[in-house]
Design an enzyme around this catalytic site. Structure first.
Site, PDB file in Angstrom:
ATOM      1  N   HIS A  14       0.843  -1.199   0.000  1.00  0.00           N
ATOM      2  CA  HIS A  14       0.000   0.000   0.000  1.00  0.00           C
ATOM      3  C   HIS A  14       0.877   1.248   0.000  1.00  0.00           C
ATOM      4  O   HIS A  14       1.636   1.478   0.941  1.00  0.00           O
ATOM      5  CB  HIS A  14      -0.906   0.019   1.233  1.00  0.00           C
ATOM      6  CG  HIS A  14      -1.966  -1.030   1.224  1.00  0.00           C
ATOM      7  ND1 HIS A  14      -3.292  -0.760   0.936  1.00  0.00           N
ATOM      8  CD2 HIS A  14      -1.904  -2.359   1.478  1.00  0.00           C
ATOM      9  CE1 HIS A  14      -3.997  -1.877   1.015  1.00  0.00           C
ATOM     10  NE2 HIS A  14      -3.176  -2.867   1.337  1.00  0.00           N
ATOM     11  N   GLY A 170     -10.300  -2.472   3.171  1.00  0.00           N
ATOM     12  CA  GLY A 170     -10.975  -1.824   4.290  1.00  0.00           C
ATOM     13  C   GLY A 170     -11.738  -2.819   5.141  1.00  0.00           C
ATOM     14  O   GLY A 170     -11.316  -3.963   5.320  1.00  0.00           O
ATOM     15  N   GLU A 200      -9.308 -12.087   5.213  1.00  0.00           N
ATOM     16  CA  GLU A 200      -8.421 -11.504   6.234  1.00  0.00           C
ATOM     17  C   GLU A 200      -9.217 -11.332   7.521  1.00  0.00           C
ATOM     18  O   GLU A 200      -8.911 -11.935   8.544  1.00  0.00           O
ATOM     19  CB  GLU A 200      -7.855 -10.175   5.747  1.00  0.00           C
ATOM     20  CG  GLU A 200      -6.875  -9.526   6.703  1.00  0.00           C
ATOM     21  CD  GLU A 200      -6.382  -8.164   6.225  1.00  0.00           C
ATOM     22  OE1 GLU A 200      -5.397  -7.680   6.811  1.00  0.00           O
ATOM     23  OE2 GLU A 200      -6.976  -7.575   5.296  1.00  0.00           O
ATOM     24  N   ASP A 278       2.739  -5.365   2.591  1.00  0.00           N
ATOM     25  CA  ASP A 278       1.447  -4.772   2.950  1.00  0.00           C
ATOM     26  C   ASP A 278       1.601  -3.277   3.210  1.00  0.00           C
ATOM     27  O   ASP A 278       1.458  -2.476   2.305  1.00  0.00           O
ATOM     28  CB  ASP A 278       0.798  -5.485   4.136  1.00  0.00           C
ATOM     29  CG  ASP A 278      -0.709  -5.215   4.228  1.00  0.00           C
ATOM     30  OD1 ASP A 278      -1.304  -4.773   3.222  1.00  0.00           O
ATOM     31  OD2 ASP A 278      -1.299  -5.469   5.289  1.00  0.00           O
TER      32      ASP A 278
END
Length: 333
Positions: A14, A170, A200, A278
């Site tokens: 990200h 999200g 997740e 990540d």
């Protein structure tokens, strides 16, 4: 543990989760933004995970200070450029950077399409300067609802040739993939690849939904696939990749400890799974740590780590010709 004869990739990273603490300090001063601390040492506990967070949503709050200092499009351009510089510093040959322009724009009401353009500019300049190959994945932040995701989608479509794939990230539990079917239909019509955060925070049914309803070619995290043997069989047979993020899954309390992480089982099952960071800036890790510390702690053998490195390139949203060229470039060194 890293095979230097092979390309090193990070395909789940990200951009807005990798804003340097030093940059947060500097932008805070530049734009007169009140921060919770005024030195690097005292700021780090606010912007990096020091102890494991109780859940994904708690973890995500650590990202907020990074985007709170994005007071201009120039600031967005800077952090995009620095993301490529960081990738080069850690030895990455290829990186797929994903970002949510709505999230980056929110604190200072920046134009969402302008954020997309600024990120494209910063990444392009970084690639030119540091020699790293990069592609961009657009994230729709499901946490902000369908309308906000529509706005993000329109901003990506305005720059469709510079966006490689669409992602959904999200609050997976509160905003299931079924809310975003039309968004992904448009993404596929645009010719983009599809990757989705799933399995997740929610269970294997979220992964099934991402594949069957949203058209996911890859799954972000995907740890809950371990609970469904038929799903693991399907992932292996269809070569649907899992973008594993070892340290992240511990820090979000998705997995209790590295020794219990399912990545080893996925690889043994023939699933195309890779090793990724990540949110490296928030986690305080880099890709080297994930390969040399986290992967062995997760029980991976040297050969399994090498296979995960191979998988990273095989799973990448690159053409066969681009993959071949990257292999040859690295081998020539």
């Amino acid at each position: 543990m890293i095979d230097t004869t092979l390309p090193l990739t990070d395909i789940h990273r990200h951009l807005d989760g990798n804003i340097r603490p030093q940059t947060i300090l500097e932008l805070g001063r530049q734009y007169n933004i009140s921060l919770p601390a005024h030195s690097l040492e005292t700021l780090i506990p606010h912007v990096q995970v020091i102890a494991n967070e109780p859940d994904l949503v708690s973890f995500l709050t650590k990202l907020d200070w990074g985007v709170k200092v994005l007071a201009s499009l120039d600031a967005c351009r800077r952090v995009a450029f620095e993301n490529i510089e960081d990738a080069a510093r850690h030895g990455l040959h290829y990186v797929e950077l994903r970002f949510s322009p709505g999230y980056m724009a929110m604190a200072h009401q920046l134009p969402v399409a302008g954020v997309v353009e600024a990120v494209i500019d910063g990444v392009r300049e970084g690639c030119r300067t540091f020699g790293v190959q990069a592609k961009l994945i657009g994230i729709m932040s499901r946490t902000f609802g369908e309308a906000a995701c529509q706005q993000e989608l329109e901003a990506f479509l305005a720059h469709r040739d510079q966006i490689t794939a669409l992602d959904l990230a999200g609050d997976e539990l509160g905003f299931p993939g079924s809310l975003f079917l039309s968004h992904f239909n448009r993404a596929r019509d645009a010719g983009w690849h599809i990757t989705v955060h799933a399995g997740e925070a929610a269970g294997p049914e979220s992964i099934w939904q991402a594949i069957r309803e949203l058209g996911a070619e890859r799954i972000g995290h995907g740890v809950k696939a371990i609970e469904d043997r038929a799903l693991m069989d399907f992932l292996a047979e269809q070569q649907i990749g899992i973008e594993s993020c070892l340290t992240s899954n511990i820090q979000t309390s998705t997995v209790a400890e590295l020794a219990a992480h399912p990545l080893k089982t996925f690889l043994e099952h023939g699933i195309r799974a890779s090793i990724n960071t990540d949110d490296p800036g928030v986690q305080g890790v880099d890709i080297i740590h994930e390969y040399t510390v986290a992967a062995p702690a997760a029980g991976l053998s040297r050969e399994q780590i090498r296979q995960a490195q191979i998988n990273g390139l095989e799973m990448a949203f690159l053409s066969a010709e681009e993959k071949r060229a990257l292999r040859e470039k690295v081998a020539a060194k």
